[in-house]
Design a protein around this motif. Structure first.
Motif, PDB file in Angstrom:
ATOM      1  N   SER A 339      41.272  40.636  46.740  1.00  0.00           N
ATOM      2  CA  SER A 339      41.484  39.184  46.926  1.00  0.00           C
ATOM      3  C   SER A 339      40.975  38.418  45.704  1.00  0.00           C
ATOM      4  O   SER A 339      41.554  37.420  45.291  1.00  0.00           O
ATOM      5  CB  SER A 339      40.832  38.691  48.214  1.00  0.00           C
ATOM      6  OG  SER A 339      39.438  38.781  48.121  1.00  0.00           O
ATOM      7  N   ALA A 340      39.892  38.895  45.088  1.00  0.00           N
ATOM      8  CA  ALA A 340      39.400  38.236  43.870  1.00  0.00           C
ATOM      9  C   ALA A 340      40.394  38.408  42.722  1.00  0.00           C
ATOM     10  O   ALA A 340      40.670  37.462  41.981  1.00  0.00           O
ATOM     11  CB  ALA A 340      38.048  38.830  43.479  1.00  0.00           C
ATOM     12  N   PHE A 341      40.954  39.620  42.601  1.00  0.00           N
ATOM     13  CA  PHE A 341      41.925  39.877  41.531  1.00  0.00           C
ATOM     14  C   PHE A 341      43.189  39.040  41.725  1.00  0.00           C
ATOM     15  O   PHE A 341      43.804  38.588  40.766  1.00  0.00           O
ATOM     16  CB  PHE A 341      42.308  41.364  41.482  1.00  0.00           C
ATOM     17  CG  PHE A 341      41.198  42.278  41.037  1.00  0.00           C
ATOM     18  CD1 PHE A 341      41.176  43.600  41.440  1.00  0.00           C
ATOM     19  CD2 PHE A 341      40.165  41.803  40.253  1.00  0.00           C
ATOM     20  CE1 PHE A 341      40.148  44.444  41.048  1.00  0.00           C
ATOM     21  CE2 PHE A 341      39.129  42.634  39.852  1.00  0.00           C
ATOM     22  CZ  PHE A 341      39.111  43.963  40.258  1.00  0.00           C
ATOM     23  N   SER A 342      43.576  38.846  42.985  1.00  0.00           N
ATOM     24  CA  SER A 342      44.838  38.130  43.244  1.00  0.00           C
ATOM     25  C   SER A 342      44.727  36.659  42.871  1.00  0.00           C
ATOM     26  O   SER A 342      45.740  35.977  42.713  1.00  0.00           O
ATOM     27  CB  SER A 342      45.238  38.298  44.711  1.00  0.00           C
ATOM     28  OG  SER A 342      44.269  37.672  45.519  1.00  0.00           O
ATOM     29  N   GLY A 346      48.811  37.357  37.648  1.00  0.00           N
ATOM     30  CA  GLY A 346      49.226  38.521  36.858  1.00  0.00           C
ATOM     31  C   GLY A 346      48.173  39.594  36.723  1.00  0.00           C
ATOM     32  O   GLY A 346      48.429  40.650  36.138  1.00  0.00           O
ATOM     33  N   PHE A 347      46.989  39.359  37.278  1.00  0.00           N
ATOM     34  CA  PHE A 347      45.902  40.328  37.058  1.00  0.00           C
ATOM     35  C   PHE A 347      46.105  41.591  37.883  1.00  0.00           C
ATOM     36  O   PHE A 347      45.679  42.678  37.490  1.00  0.00           O
ATOM     37  CB  PHE A 347      44.544  39.683  37.405  1.00  0.00           C
ATOM     38  CG  PHE A 347      43.380  40.464  36.872  1.00  0.00           C
ATOM     39  CD1 PHE A 347      42.655  41.311  37.706  1.00  0.00           C
ATOM     40  CD2 PHE A 347      43.004  40.364  35.542  1.00  0.00           C
ATOM     41  CE1 PHE A 347      41.578  42.035  37.212  1.00  0.00           C
ATOM     42  CE2 PHE A 347      41.940  41.079  35.043  1.00  0.00           C
ATOM     43  CZ  PHE A 347      41.223  41.913  35.870  1.00  0.00           C
ATOM     44  N   THR A 348      46.767  41.437  39.019  1.00  0.00           N
ATOM     45  CA  THR A 348      46.960  42.588  39.906  1.00  0.00           C
ATOM     46  C   THR A 348      47.719  43.707  39.191  1.00  0.00           C
ATOM     47  O   THR A 348      47.436  44.897  39.393  1.00  0.00           O
ATOM     48  CB  THR A 348      47.749  42.177  41.172  1.00  0.00           C
ATOM     49  OG1 THR A 348      47.250  40.908  41.609  1.00  0.00           O
ATOM     50  CG2 THR A 348      47.580  43.182  42.274  1.00  0.00           C
ATOM     51  N   ASP A 349      48.643  43.319  38.287  1.00  0.00           N
ATOM     52  CA  ASP A 349      49.402  44.331  37.536  1.00  0.00           C
ATOM     53  C   ASP A 349      48.518  45.088  36.556  1.00  0.00           C
ATOM     54  O   ASP A 349      48.882  46.179  36.097  1.00  0.00           O
ATOM     55  CB  ASP A 349      50.551  43.677  36.754  1.00  0.00           C
ATOM     56  CG  ASP A 349      51.546  43.024  37.700  1.00  0.00           C
ATOM     57  OD1 ASP A 349      52.221  42.058  37.288  1.00  0.00           O
ATOM     58  OD2 ASP A 349      51.645  43.488  38.859  1.00  0.00           O
ATOM     59  N   LEU A 350      47.394  44.486  36.208  1.00  0.00           N
ATOM     60  CA  LEU A 350      46.515  45.108  35.207  1.00  0.00           C
ATOM     61  C   LEU A 350      45.444  46.003  35.832  1.00  0.00           C
ATOM     62  O   LEU A 350      44.603  46.552  35.126  1.00  0.00           O
ATOM     63  CB  LEU A 350      45.826  44.025  34.373  1.00  0.00           C
ATOM     64  CG  LEU A 350      46.744  43.158  33.509  1.00  0.00           C
ATOM     65  CD1 LEU A 350      45.955  42.042  32.840  1.00  0.00           C
ATOM     66  CD2 LEU A 350      47.463  43.998  32.457  1.00  0.00           C
ATOM     67  N   ILE A 351      45.459  46.133  37.158  1.00  0.00           N
ATOM     68  CA  ILE A 351      44.407  46.920  37.825  1.00  0.00           C
ATOM     69  C   ILE A 351      44.329  48.362  37.312  1.00  0.00           C
ATOM     70  O   ILE A 351      43.235  48.860  37.038  1.00  0.00           O
ATOM     71  CB  ILE A 351      44.568  46.871  39.362  1.00  0.00           C
ATOM     72  CG1 ILE A 351      44.189  45.466  39.861  1.00  0.00           C
ATOM     73  CG2 ILE A 351      43.673  47.905  40.042  1.00  0.00           C
ATOM     74  CD1 ILE A 351      44.433  45.258  41.353  1.00  0.00           C
ATOM     75  N   PRO A 352      45.483  49.059  37.161  1.00  0.00           N
ATOM     76  CA  PRO A 352      45.377  50.441  36.636  1.00  0.00           C
ATOM     77  C   PRO A 352      44.695  50.486  35.283  1.00  0.00           C
ATOM     78  O   PRO A 352      43.877  51.371  35.013  1.00  0.00           O
ATOM     79  CB  PRO A 352      46.836  50.895  36.528  1.00  0.00           C
ATOM     80  CG  PRO A 352      47.580  50.051  37.501  1.00  0.00           C
ATOM     81  CD  PRO A 352      46.884  48.719  37.493  1.00  0.00           C
ATOM     82  N   LEU A 353      45.017  49.503  34.436  1.00  0.00           N
ATOM     83  CA  LEU A 353      44.401  49.440  33.109  1.00  0.00           C
ATOM     84  C   LEU A 353      42.896  49.196  33.241  1.00  0.00           C
ATOM     85  O   LEU A 353      42.082  49.790  32.523  1.00  0.00           O
ATOM     86  CB  LEU A 353      45.052  48.294  32.325  1.00  0.00           C
ATOM     87  CG  LEU A 353      44.845  48.315  30.817  1.00  0.00           C
ATOM     88  CD1 LEU A 353      45.468  49.563  30.214  1.00  0.00           C
ATOM     89  CD2 LEU A 353      45.480  47.080  30.190  1.00  0.00           C
TER      90      LEU A 353
END
Lengths: 421, 236
Positions: A339-342, A346-353
């Protein structure tokens, strides 16, 4: 006699910094200057952080008429910093010093040996306490009120805090020595580190809220301190040119130090010669012994060294602890983190990174094999005289490193990938 | 067994050992005698591959310690004067470690550990951590570790220091037995009486140079070894 002993202690301290033990020659001037610069840099950063912290307290407390509380808080933090920073060194220097048997065999009263060890520790406490109190003093002088007399009194209070911190460190060091004589040293060090890191990260993560609370609840804190921790109240008032209370505070510090010194003097001989050696013999059972190929034998030896050395384990094993904690925390706090990332577009797409970056960072702290050759130290002759090639030795050390890190990091990456995939 | 030919070792500008030549045949015990700092430890360390050297050649059973160190080390064992062992291991763990490196079978190692442990009175003490052992106990552990793989050549640096009288006596028996079985020993010592009783050959080193070497009879003649040593110290 005391001067000779104290100068010996200081010389030992500085020689450890400027002489390369393995090569047994003096470090170059450049290396000494580099180390000096590094120390100064670290001190400057810490002092800067403390200055920034006290900047957020100075004017609010001044406006509330609680200037004394400002200095009491500085004193409390300085005391805590000094004690935390010196307790292990105190235990080591007072009770585990290698020259204790030598000095005790000489016509030197044990209390003098004890005092000669406490003086350099006092200097250390002065340094640690100063890293907190000096920035607080400077911030107050710049942003609230500048007074030469006030400055001098505040520095006197620093001396009092150093003496009080020394007394507390000595007591805690004594307790630590008793504890370490019963417990495994490596385990105790790791436990201390885990607790310390836990407290540190909690305080760090809550620093903003803690500072706000310290300002908002200042009246309650002032009431508690003046009622229940009167010496800190006296110190705070003493910094504001209240001579009587300053003397009272310094007197209390001196009395505490004298009392601890008296107790430790009376018990020093017994404590310094208390052996941590249990010499518990077990029955030798050769039937349970196992054979291993040479490379695996070296890996097994590396594992025992890693687990048996407090310094090795705490410095290079922290990354392993963090990776395990990350695996667990990543699962437990998944919803909160997502929820913090959301909230960041666009940050959710960077989670794997992000997972890769965090894992890479943790792996970079697990440089277990890097110092393992130099850590052979005076035992290097064993491997050099055995029929095993340098290549096999290095491969074994690398294999140990991989066995410690690869499974854990693999599991961590896999779990996080599943949780956030 | 051991051939040292024109061995020279220099530490920066100081010549620690200068052009030393020494041969030890199977069945010989050679005593290496010299004042402190003469070059005994340097020579012993070079023979077992711990130190690199500038000139000369050292061979163990025909293998060069410089070009084929692994083959040399399989046939030899080294016991330093101050046995800095792995403090984090117990005695038995250390012995098993060394046995694993030498690939000694489980049966052989257990038999030898039991034998030498009983001989030196160390059996029960092998379960202690090495950090809890006295100097003499560490010396005994180092000795057992050196014998565990039945080396052909044993290099010892002042092996009797720290040993109790019983262990010293047993060590002399072990040395004699080892050489009777065709092995060889090169050991340094300051105890000249022991050297006189035990050694077939003597090598005296002074200031890095070999000043006397040969059989005990050749070196000592009618005098005592102590007298020979003192005379050499005075004259050279």
């Amino acid at each position: 006699m005391i001067r000779t002993l104290v100068s010996l202690r200081f010389r030992a301290l500085f020689t450890g910094l400027i002489v390369q033990r393995q090569k047994k020659n003096k470090s170059s001037k450049g290396t000494v200057i580099l180390f000096a610069f590094l120390f100064l840099y670290v001190f400057a950063v810490v002092a800067g952080m403390m200055g920034f912290t006290f900047y957020s307290l100075a004017q609010p407390y001044h406006m509330l008429g609680l200037d004394w509380l400002y200095f009491s808080m500085a004193g409390l933090m300085g005391l805590g910093f000094a004690v935390l920073g010196s307790v292990f060194t105190t235990q080591n220097q007072l009770y585990d010093a290698k020259d204790n048997p030598l000095l005790l065999s000489m016509p030197i009263p044990p209390r003098i040996i004890l005092l000669s060890r406490m003086i350099p520790l006092l200097a250390m406490n002065l340094l640690f306490g100063g890293l907190v109190i000096v920035p607080a003093t400077v911030v107050y002088a710049i942003f609230v009120e500048f007074s030469i007399v006030g400055l001098l009194l505040q520095l006197l209070c620093l001396a009092g805090i150093a003496v009080l911190a020394q007394a507390i460190s000595c007591l805690l060091g004594w307790l630590l020595h008793l504890l370490l004589s019963k417990l495994n040293k490596s385990l105790a060090s790791v436990l201390y580190l885990v607790v310390f890191l836990g407290i540190y990260f909690y305080v760090y993560s809550q620093a903003g809220e803690i500072l706000t609370a310290i300002v908002m609840e200042s009246q309650q804190i002032a009431s508690i301190l003046s009622k229940w921790v009167w010496p800190l109240y006296a110190m705070g008032m003493g910094c504001l040119e209240n001579g009587g209370l300053l003397l009272a505070f310094l007197g209390i510090c001196a009395v505490c130090f004298a009392a601890v010194y008296a107790i430790l003097s009376a018990t020093f001989l017994r404590s310094a010669t208390m052996s941590s050696v249990s010499r518990k013999r077990q029955k030798l059972n050769l039937k349970t012994s196992k054979t291993a190929p040479p490379v695996n034998a070296i890996v097994g030896k590396e594992l025992r060294k890693f687990l048996g050395s407090p310094v090795y384990l705490t410095n290079l094993g922290v990354g392993l602890l963090m990776a395990a904690a990350l695996t667990v925390a990543g699962v437990i706090f998944r919803e909160d983190l997502l929820s913090a990332f959301s909230m960041i577009p666009g940050f959710t797409d960077l989670i794997p990174l992000l997972i890769c970056a965090v894992l890479s960072f943790l792996i970079s702290t697990m440089y277990i094999s890097a110092p393992s050759v130099s850590l052979e130290g005076k035992n290097i002759w064993i491997l050099k005289s055995l029929p095993v090639s340098g290549k096999d030795i290095l491969n074994a050390k690398l294999l140990f490193h991989c066995r410690m890190t690869v499974p854990l990091c693999g599991i961590c990456g896999f779990v996080l990938a599943l949780a956030y995939g | 067994m051991l051939r040292i030919e024109h061995f020279t070792k220099t530490y920066r500008s100081k010549v620690a050992v200068d052009d030393l030549t020494l041969h030890i045949a199977p069945g010989e015990i050679c005593g290496f005698i010299g004042h402190n700092g003469a070059g005994k430890t340097t020579t012993l360390k070079a023979c077992c591959g711990i130190l690199q050297f500038d000139k000369g050649a050292i061979t163990v059973n025909g293998h060069s310690i410089l070009t084929d160190p692994i083959a040399c080390k399989r046939d030899l064992a080294y016991i330093p004067d101050n046995p800095d062992l792995y403090e984090f291991l117990t005695g038995i763990q250390y012995l098993n470690f060394v046995a694993d490196i030498y690939e000694v079978s489980k049966t052989d190692r257990n038999q030898r550990i039991a034998h030498y442990g009983n001989l030196l009175g160390m059996t029960e003490d092998l379960t202690l951590k090495i950090s809890e052992c006295s100097h003499g106990m560490k010396q005994k552990i180092a000795l057992i570790a050196a014998l565990i793989h039945k080396p052909r050549l044993i290099l010892m640096d002042e092996p009797f220091v720290g040993l109790d009288p019983i262990a010293s006596h047993q060590l002399k028996n072990v040395m004699a037995q080892h050489c009777a079985e065709g092995g060889a020993i090169l050991f340094s010592t300051h105890v000249l009486e022991v050297a006189e009783k035990l050694c077939h050959k003597i090598a005296i080193i002074k200031g890095g140079k070999l000043v006397a070497s040969g059989t005990m009879e050749d070196v000592r003649g009618q005098a005592s070894l102590e007298q020979v040593f003192l005379d050499l110290e005075d004259t050279l």
